[in-house]
Scaffold this active site. Structure first.
Site, PDB file in Angstrom:
ATOM      1  N   LYS A 117       0.842  -1.208   0.000  1.00 18.15           N
ATOM      2  CA  LYS A 117       0.000   0.000   0.000  1.00 18.15           C
ATOM      3  C   LYS A 117       0.875   1.255   0.000  1.00 18.15           C
ATOM      4  O   LYS A 117       0.549   2.255  -0.645  1.00 18.15           O
ATOM      5  CB  LYS A 117      -0.949  -0.020   1.203  1.00 18.15           C
ATOM      6  CG  LYS A 117      -2.065  -1.042   1.069  1.00 18.15           C
ATOM      7  CD  LYS A 117      -2.968  -1.039   2.297  1.00 18.15           C
ATOM      8  CE  LYS A 117      -4.170  -1.945   2.087  1.00 18.15           C
ATOM      9  NZ  LYS A 117      -3.833  -3.365   1.942  1.00 18.15           N
ATOM     10  N   ARG A 133       3.162  11.477  28.200  1.00 25.77           N
ATOM     11  CA  ARG A 133       4.308  10.971  27.431  1.00 25.77           C
ATOM     12  C   ARG A 133       5.028  12.104  26.685  1.00 25.77           C
ATOM     13  O   ARG A 133       5.933  11.852  25.896  1.00 25.77           O
ATOM     14  CB  ARG A 133       3.852   9.902  26.433  1.00 25.77           C
ATOM     15  CG  ARG A 133       3.161   8.712  27.080  1.00 25.77           C
ATOM     16  CD  ARG A 133       3.099   7.504  26.138  1.00 25.77           C
ATOM     17  NE  ARG A 133       2.537   7.791  24.832  1.00 25.77           N
ATOM     18  CZ  ARG A 133       1.250   7.714  24.514  1.00 25.77           C
ATOM     19  NH1 ARG A 133       0.356   7.369  25.447  1.00 25.77           N
ATOM     20  NH2 ARG A 133       0.835   7.975  23.292  1.00 25.77           N
ATOM     21  N   ASP A 169      -7.786  14.820  24.282  1.00 29.86           N
ATOM     22  CA  ASP A 169      -8.667  15.101  25.409  1.00 29.86           C
ATOM     23  C   ASP A 169      -7.831  15.105  26.679  1.00 29.86           C
ATOM     24  O   ASP A 169      -6.611  14.968  26.623  1.00 29.86           O
ATOM     25  CB  ASP A 169      -9.794  14.053  25.496  1.00 29.86           C
ATOM     26  CG  ASP A 169      -9.258  12.625  25.590  1.00 29.86           C
ATOM     27  OD1 ASP A 169      -8.027  12.462  25.772  1.00 29.86           O
ATOM     28  OD2 ASP A 169     -10.051  11.680  25.494  1.00 29.86           O
TER      29      ASP A 169
END
Length: 335
Positions: free
Chosen positions: A72, A183, A190
């Site tokens: 792909k 992180r 959110d």
């Protein structure tokens, strides 16, 4: 958690956006979670790759990129598009289901039901508000706001408000903002807050007041603007930063607050910090070392494979130590 990943702004943004769109199609339309996870993992790995990918063969050298995904990528690099995605976008039902799931509160099943009834756009939803539940109405009301990523600078301001208001209610509360923000992400979908209190353990009676008092305080200072749902241990709602000196209004944002027993808190913090792939890798390593980890506990596995009693945990590092894995700071967990 956020409904949708924002377009990637990386060296290989076109490829990661393509894979994310395929992932969402597999989850929302086909409900093929294994394919969704495969595309997401490949997108995540490619997003961190420090060079511009020039071929599927180059991408295939990365963990999580198999032959089909590499093919792909070759097609996308050669033509700038993907036949499979073009077909999906042209299929009215698929594209409508995919779109409606971007509304907070509308999952794949509800989206398919709406599409079957001829409800395919935001305008259609607005004309049929009587068919929406409370959560979906709020999701529709703030659709444009919820689509926007939250810059880290705003997340830091939101964190300051939450942590300071929590301590005003009771200084013994512990709260942590988790998710990709913890992180070190530059933007978030959110706000995900974990909350605990020394008086609440897995052995004690339920204490919904511990959660509700914090929610009420955040409503009082007008940080929380709307409630989606409020249970004994989880609040789902909407929040907004206050505008300063008649500046433009900040967008409304999704916020979840979870109350977790103190003895399970750090397993929860580890789990909700993520990433998903990091958590899977850590659980696999734990099993090799004879332990089982979930969002609540870490437990030793006996010779029969039956899990024993939960082990005491007073920090995330304790969990790493039990399974003899080098501690990794949250910023190093975005796999």
């Amino acid at each position: 958690m956020s409904k949708r990943k924002a377009p990637q702004e990386t060296l290989n943004g076109g490829i990661t956006d393509m894979l994310t769109e395929l992932a969402n199609f597999e989850k929302n339309v086909n409900q093929a979670i294994h394919k969704y996870n495969a595309y997401r993992k490949a997108a995540s790995v490619i997003a961190k790759y420090p060079h511009k990918i020039k071929s599927g063969a180059e991408a295939k050298k990365l963990p999580g990129v198999g032959t089909k995904i590499a093919e792909k990528i070759d097609e996308f690099l050669a033509t700038g598009k993907l036949r499979k995605l073009e077909k999906i976008r042209q299929d009215d039902t698929s594209s409508s289901i995919n779109f409606l799931t971007r509304v907070s509160g509308i999952g794949p099943s509800a989206a398919r039901k709406f599409v079957d009834e001829g409800i395919k756009t935001l305008e259609d939803l607005r004309k049929n508000e009587d068919k929406l539940n409370h959560h979906q109405r709020i999701g529709l009301k703030y659709f444009e706001d919820f689509e926007k990523r939250i810059p880290r600078e705003e997340m830091l301001q939101m964190q300051d408000i939450v942590l300071s208001e929590v301590k005003k209610v009771d200084s013994e509360y512990i709260a942590t903002v988790c998710g990709s923000f913890r992180r070190g992400a530059e933007s978030s979908g959110d706000m995900d807050v974990l909350l605990t209190h020394p008086s609440f353990t897995s052995e004690s009676a339920k204490q919904p007041k511990l959660l509700h008092r914090v929610v009420e305080q955040l409503q009082k200072v007008r940080f929380i603007t709307d409630t989606l749902s409020k249970g004994e241990t989880k609040f789902m709602g909407v929040c907004q930063l206050p505008s300063k000196n008649d500046e433009k209004e900040y967008p409304h944002r999704r916020i979840d607050i979870r109350l977790i027993p103190k003895d399970q808190y750090y397993c929860g913090v580890l789990y909700f910090t993520g990433s998903d792939i990091f958590n899977k890798n850590m659980r696999a390593h734990a099993l090799e070392k004879g332990f089982t980890i979930n969002e609540y506990t870490i437990r030793p596995l006996g010779v029969t494979g039956v899990a024993g009693e939960p082990l005491p945990v007073d920090s995330e590092k304790d969990i790493f130590d039990y399974i003899q894995w080098k501690y990794r700071e949250p910023k190093d967990r975005s796999e």
